[in-house]
Design an enzyme around this catalytic site. Structure first.
Site, mmCIF file in Angstrom:
data_model
loop_
_atom_site.group_PDB
_atom_site.id
_atom_site.type_symbol
_atom_site.label_atom_id
_atom_site.label_comp_id
_atom_site.label_asym_id
_atom_site.label_seq_id
_atom_site.Cartn_x
_atom_site.Cartn_y
_atom_site.Cartn_z
ATOM 1 N N ALA A 283 3.653 -1.129 -3.598
ATOM 2 C CA ALA A 283 3.345 0.162 -2.977
ATOM 3 C C ALA A 283 3.260 1.263 -4.020
ATOM 4 C CB ALA A 283 4.413 0.505 -1.943
ATOM 5 N N GLU B 4 12.393 -4.661 -3.400
ATOM 6 C CA GLU B 4 12.449 -3.478 -2.539
ATOM 7 C C GLU B 4 13.859 -2.943 -2.316
ATOM 8 O OE1 GLU B 4 8.453 -5.291 -1.413
ATOM 9 O OE2 GLU B 4 10.418 -5.988 -2.076
ATOM 10 N N GLU C 45 3.611 -9.679 -1.893
ATOM 11 C CA GLU C 45 3.385 -9.907 -0.468
ATOM 12 C C GLU C 45 1.898 -10.135 -0.165
ATOM 13 O OE1 GLU C 45 6.804 -7.679 2.020
ATOM 14 O OE2 GLU C 45 5.691 -6.389 0.644
ATOM 15 N N GLY D 34 4.996 -5.262 -2.713
ATOM 16 C CA GLY D 34 3.792 -5.430 -1.918
ATOM 17 C C GLY D 34 2.711 -6.230 -2.611
#
Length: 264
Positions: A70, A138, A118, A115
């Site tokens: 992110a 995270e 992910e 992310g």
């Protein structure tokens, strides 16, 4: 080879029946901003509707990173209301990749963190070179994996291994990542994209109807008991058993020639 751009940060290249979805925000090491998330979701929606795309390969234009996760610089300016509004935008990128109906392969080098990892986890297979560093850090910044990591990683490596990786927030280098099953194919430095595209081309030679049905059966069957899973498989089988691809596959086998799949 044709190209189509989705916004400023995502590019789709066509290699015959293999579509390459390129994360192309090199100045930010492909950090996923709101704009980039919308572009990933838009590209995935277009690919999902494209019957000519038999395989999607997710790659990066940055030399030292797949995706660092992110965009925390953008997030730092958010109010709570901004963050709530942005959440469905962010989720759209990850679910867009996850819900692609055809086989998907991530080509990972350098950093694939948070992310970024992910996005790779949302693919069916991960090809990584020896520079790859993956992880879900995270909790070290006060959040949790929110792009599917808490659900996809346990399905890949088991609950205890996923717990250790998520709770510790540690980064895992390529050799250990391959050993633990965090990535599927380990290749030499700089060859992740080439090898992923080659694997994609091999997969794309098979029946597109069969590929989509097999993926659907595997995805829908996850977490079900065996009896229910076999019913999911039977339903998927019925979608291919009476298809043009099945007829062509049997005919080509008996005629000792390469199939020409109708894709229906």
């Amino acid at each position: 080879m044709s190209e189509e751009r989705f916004g400023e940060f995502v590019l789709v290249r066509r290699h015959g029946q293999v579509a390459e979805l390129v994360l192309d925000r090199p100045k930010a090491m492909n950090a996923v901003s709101s704009e980039m998330a919308r572009s990933v979701a838009g590209a995935c929606a277009a690919l999902a509707a494209d019957r000519d795309a038999r395989v999607v390969v997710l790659t990066s234009s940055h030399e030292r990173a797949f995706c660092v996760g992110a965009d925390l610089k953008e997030r730092n300016s958010f109010t709570d209301a901004d963050l709530r509004r942005q959440r469905p935008v962010s989720r759209g990128a990850y679910t867009g990749v996850l819900e692609l109906p055809m086989p998907t392969i991530a080509a990972v080098h350098g950093y694939a963190l948070g992310g970024g990892y992910e996005l790779a986890l949302s693919c069916d297979l991960i090809v990584a070179d020896r520079t790859a560093v993956v992880g879900l850090p995270e909790v070290s910044v006060g959040v949790i994996p929110g792009g599917g990591g808490t659900q996809l990683l346990p399905r890949r490596v088991g609950s205890a291994r996923a717990a250790e990786l998520i709770f510790s927030a540690r980064r895992v280098e390529a050799a250990e990542a391959a050993e633990l099953g965090l990535v599927d194919v380990l290749v030499e430095r700089g060859r992740d994209r080439e090898e992923a595209l080659a694997l994609g081309a091999r997969i794309a030679g098979n029946s597109p109807v069969g590929l989509r049905a097999a993926k659907r059966a595997m995805r829908l069957g996850q977490g079900l008991d065996l009896r229910a899973g076999l019913e999911v498989e039977d339903a998927a089988w019925r979608t291919v058993a009476f298809s043009g691809d099945r007829a062509e596959g049997v005919a080509a086998f008996n005629e000792k020639r390469k199939p020409e799949w109708p894709g229906e």
